[in-house]
Write an enzyme that holds these catalytic residues in place. Structure first.
Site, PDB file in Angstrom:
ATOM      1  N   HIS A   1      43.575  30.490  40.841  1.00 17.83           N
ATOM      2  CA  HIS A   1      44.742  30.927  41.280  1.00 17.83           C
ATOM      3  C   HIS A   1      45.956  30.037  41.046  1.00 17.83           C
ATOM      4  CE1 HIS A   1      43.443  34.393  43.712  1.00 17.83           C
ATOM      5  NE2 HIS A   1      42.491  33.686  44.116  1.00 17.83           N
TER       6      HIS A   1
ATOM      7  N   GLU B   1      44.263  38.029  42.037  1.00 18.07           N
ATOM      8  CA  GLU B   1      42.631  37.710  41.969  1.00 18.07           C
ATOM      9  C   GLU B   1      42.349  38.074  40.446  1.00 18.07           C
ATOM     10  OE1 GLU B   1      41.340  36.670  44.375  1.00 18.07           O
ATOM     11  OE2 GLU B   1      39.250  37.076  44.179  1.00 18.07           O
TER      12      GLU B   1
ATOM     13  N   HIS C   1      37.364  29.301  40.769  1.00 20.89           N
ATOM     14  CA  HIS C   1      37.840  30.436  41.138  1.00 20.89           C
ATOM     15  C   HIS C   1      39.315  30.067  41.667  1.00 20.89           C
ATOM     16  CE1 HIS C   1      38.354  34.442  43.161  1.00 20.89           C
ATOM     17  NE2 HIS C   1      39.100  33.545  44.015  1.00 20.89           N
ATOM     18  N   GLU C   2      39.506  29.068  42.379  1.00 25.69           N
ATOM     19  CA  GLU C   2      40.695  28.474  43.085  1.00 25.69           C
ATOM     20  C   GLU C   2      41.505  28.078  41.858  1.00 25.69           C
ATOM     21  OE1 GLU C   2      41.491  29.689  46.131  1.00 25.69           O
ATOM     22  OE2 GLU C   2      39.379  30.482  46.531  1.00 25.69           O
TER      23      GLU C   2
HETATM   24 ZN    ZN Z   1      40.740  34.525  45.107  1.00 23.22          ZN
END
Ligand code: ZN
Length: 498
Positions: free
Chosen positions: A267, A293, A263-264
């Site tokens: 980003h 997101e 997830h990170e």
């Molecule tokens: Zn996030």
């Protein structure tokens, strides 16, 4: 000032603002990763002061005049124009807030955040409650300086996702409620997937080793980033050549750390692929939370939970944990990391029940800023909503109202972007799949091709376009949440044979 003088002054202003940002983000990184617990309140108060300074610099009447004069120039280059317009829009309300109240608000939030950590560790909402109520009160005060809107909450929503209103989110969450709540009941009643092997003992040091496999598969460049541990994983983009991530390791939940890291990395990939010409400019700072997101969820859920992603990566995980995984076939592993089950903790939630966690927070926030809730019963109302939508009730403060960091930071209006971004990602994926054979690329470790697509279509522009413009540019149509609903219903019907 003539045109050139104004442009020069603006460049100087951008340099100053990005310097403040760099200082504050570096402090934030330090507080969240390495600084000792006892030093945090001291650092937090100074950070509040610095934020107040940056705020005062931004709303300085000389700067505002410079921004307005620039915006009025007709033949200004489109980039500066966009940057100035975006700043003016964001400052429209902020400039009406008295700087001393702003600093006080920031300091109150830092203190509340510190107390929240303690309250969560001690499982004691009563400790945090007065601080939360103070943050709510000051949030109301902060936005009361802004121009009047029918819905105070709309200012907060717009702060995190440009142009989104309560009306827009109501339509989105109504669809989620209508389509997903009954569907989740069917999934709960279906034959459950075995996930027991994910919860055996997984040495955190070996988990960290596996992150190297994931980082190299995603081509995350450690010369322009780093990975650390924090209670709440986050990404810290200091510049395009310094985008850091944090993760956490749960000894009895191996999927949690892996998916959180992916997830990170979503980003980080987004920030690391901005066009270098935006580095340090406002364009790099105004990527909305929803768009951001969408990029993390796209990597985590739409790619990272797929079988194709795990074809080249699963053997390395098995090699690190042979005692837990050697007897588990790839298909069983992939089914387990996708299993759905109503649970209390948002950050650990599966893809299907996740948006309901957000729906709950959205309804609560909306009611708080409409003055429709008894604030002394917030923890109970929280628990009631979990029972209503997910059929389960928190048995402690830590798994209930204390679980998320956001309210302690005064980040009201932020939560809805998590569900919205996830829905954007479904629409982006549809466009990506019409251009690329995504599964074959994943299975053959060709992540750079996927990253290039994202860079070309989305990342390179940073915050140049609004989310509404980005959706149309990338997918050819306005935001359509039906893609997200269809994706979930299709995926989980197959997974649970319903
Ligand atoms: Zn996030």
């Amino acid at each position: 000032m003539n045109k050139q003088e104004l442009i020069d002054a603006y460049e100087e202003f951008e340099m100053k603002y990005s310097a403040y940002y760099l200082a504050m983000a570096t402090m934030e990184w330090d507080i969240s990763t390495t600084s000792p617990k006892n030093g945090k309140p001291y650092a937090a108060m100074r950070m509040g002061v610095l934020q107040g300074e940056a705020f005062a610099a931004m709303i300085d009447p000389k700067n505002l005049k410079m921004l307005n004069d620039l915006a009025a120039i007709e033949d200004l280059d489109p980039l500066t124009k966009r940057s100035v317009t975006a700043r003016l829009k964001d400052l429209a309300g902020m400039q009406l807030v008295p700087p001393d109240r702003y600093t006080y608000f920031e300091q109150t939030k830092h203190l509340a955040n510190h107390i929240w950590e303690q309250a969560k560790a001690e499982n004691n909402y009563k400790l945090f409650e007065p601080h939360l109520l103070k943050v709510i009160e000051l949030t109301k005060e902060y936005y009361s300086y802004y121009p009047k809107k029918d819905e105070l909450y709309d200012w907060m929503l717009d702060d995190y996702e440009r142009d989104m209103t309560t009306k827009d989110y109501d339509a989105f969450f109504d669809l989620i409620k209508e389509k997903l709540v009954p569907f989740i009941k069917k999934v709960v009643a279906a034959k459950q997937i075995d996930t027991s092997f994910l919860h055996k003992e997984y040495d955190p040091i070996k988990q960290r080793q596996f992150m190297d496999t994931i980082m190299s598969y995603i081509h995350y460049n450690l010369d322009a980033g780093m990975i650390a541990v924090s209670v709440h994983p986050f990404t810290c983009g200091l510049s395009i050549n310094d985008v850091r991530i944090t993760t956490r390791y749960n000894t009895h939940d191996v999927a949690s750390g892996i998916l959180s890291t992916i997830h990170e990395l979503g980003h980080a990939t987004c920030m690391g692929q901005f066009d270098p010409k935006y580095d340090g400019s406002y364009i790099a700072h105004c990527v909305t939370s929803g768009i951001h997101e969408s990029q993390s969820r796209l990597l985590e859920n739409y790619l990272g939970r797929s079988k194709s992603f795990w074809i080249p990566n699963y053997p390395a995980l098995q090699a690190l944990f042979p005692e837990n995984l050697n007897s588990v076939p790839l298909d069983d592993f992939v089914a387990a990391i996708n299993a759905s089950m109503p649970s209390l903790i948002r950050t650990e939630a599966d893809e299907l029940t996740y948006p309901l966690h957000i729906l709950i927070r959205y309804e609560l926030e909306k009611a708080i800023f409409r003055d429709q809730v008894d604030l002394s019963k917030l923890d109970q109302i929280w628990a009631d909503k979990y029972e209503e939508y997910l059929g389960i009730r928190p048995d402690s403060d830590a798994t209930g109202i204390l679980q998320d960091v956001h309210w302690s930071q005064g980040s009201f209006g932020y939560f809805p972007t998590y569900a919205l971004g996830t829905a954007y990602a479904a629409q982006f994926m549809k466009a990506m799949r019409s251009d690329l054979d995504v599964d074959s690329l994943l299975a053959n470790s060709q992540m750079p091709v996927i990253k290039d697509w994202l860079k070309e279509k989305i990342h390179q522009y940073a915050g140049l376009y609004t989310p509404k413009e980005t959706l149309v540019r990338v997918t050819g149509e306005a935001f359509n949440p039906q893609y997200y609903i269809d994706y979930l219903l299709d995926k989980f019907s197959k997974l649970y044979h319903i």
